[in-house]
Write an enzyme that holds these catalytic residues in place. Structure first.
Site, PDB file in Angstrom:
ATOM      1  N   CYS A 178       0.873  -1.177   0.000  1.00 18.57           N
ATOM      2  CA  CYS A 178       0.000   0.000   0.000  1.00 18.57           C
ATOM      3  C   CYS A 178       0.913   1.229   0.000  1.00 18.57           C
ATOM      4  O   CYS A 178       2.070   1.138  -0.363  1.00 18.57           O
ATOM      5  CB  CYS A 178      -0.978  -0.017   1.170  1.00 18.57           C
TER       6      CYS A 178
ATOM      7  N   CYS B 253      -1.471   1.052   7.392  1.00 20.65           N
ATOM      8  CA  CYS B 253      -2.906   0.750   7.535  1.00 20.65           C
ATOM      9  C   CYS B 253      -3.273  -0.536   6.790  1.00 20.65           C
ATOM     10  O   CYS B 253      -3.331  -1.602   7.369  1.00 20.65           O
ATOM     11  CB  CYS B 253      -3.768   1.891   7.003  1.00 20.65           C
ATOM     12  N   ARG B 254      -3.480  -0.393   5.482  1.00 21.53           N
ATOM     13  CA  ARG B 254      -4.006  -1.511   4.692  1.00 21.53           C
ATOM     14  C   ARG B 254      -3.067  -2.704   4.610  1.00 21.53           C
ATOM     15  O   ARG B 254      -3.493  -3.839   4.881  1.00 21.53           O
ATOM     16  CB  ARG B 254      -4.349  -1.040   3.270  1.00 21.53           C
TER      17      ARG B 254
ATOM     18  N   ASP C  18      -7.887   3.750   0.963  1.00 23.47           N
ATOM     19  CA  ASP C  18      -7.086   4.022   2.149  1.00 23.47           C
ATOM     20  C   ASP C  18      -7.970   4.598   3.261  1.00 23.47           C
ATOM     21  O   ASP C  18      -8.616   5.628   3.064  1.00 23.47           O
ATOM     22  CB  ASP C  18      -5.990   5.023   1.792  1.00 23.47           C
TER      23      ASP C  18
END
Length: 141
Positions: free
Chosen positions: A10, A15-16, A113
């Protein structure tokens, strides 16, 4: 036989992709598949670890990503991987441009996102990733 190797990419690896890495490892373990190694990286590292929202979201899944450290995607990681899962088309394009990676080595999940959004967006993101990973495991592994 060499294990399959999967790199999940990412933007910031905060995060992802760390959520996807943790979820993928859990799904592989639950399916009894021990022939896949999974790592994650980012194209633009601005953080040193997963965001608090990502950590909390994974806690809801029974996963602990507090020890995750953000990693910049490198030639070494691209060469290591049999498959790269990019969260967005822009990540695929960067990997292809930076590392001359063949198109067939990269799959795009098209997951938005959640950074900067409320925790419920992280939860939605995690559910979307989990659904795509479940489909992926059935097809590829």
């Amino acid at each position: 036989m060499k294990p399959h190797t999967v790199l999940i990419v990412c933007s910031g690896n905060a995060c992802r992709s760390p959520m996807a890495e943790a979820l993928f490892k859990k799904l592989l373990e639950e399916s009894g598949n021990q022939d896949v190694e999974v790592k994650s990286a980012g194209t633009s590292i601005y953080f040193d670890k997963a965001t608090e929202e990502a950590i909390e979201t994974m806690k809801q899944e029974g996963l602990d990503i507090t020890s995750h450290r953000s990693t910049q995607v490198t030639q070494e990681l691209v060469d290591w991987s049999d498959l790269i899962i990019a969260m967005e088309e822009k990540h695929k394009k960067r990997i292809q441009e930076w590392f001359n990676t063949p198109e067939e080595k990269i799959e795009v999940f098209n997951v938005d996102d959640p950074y900067g959004y409320p925790p419920e967006e992280y939860y939605k993101c995690a559910q979307e990733i989990k659904e795509k990973l479940n489909q992926h495991i059935k097809i590829k592994f």
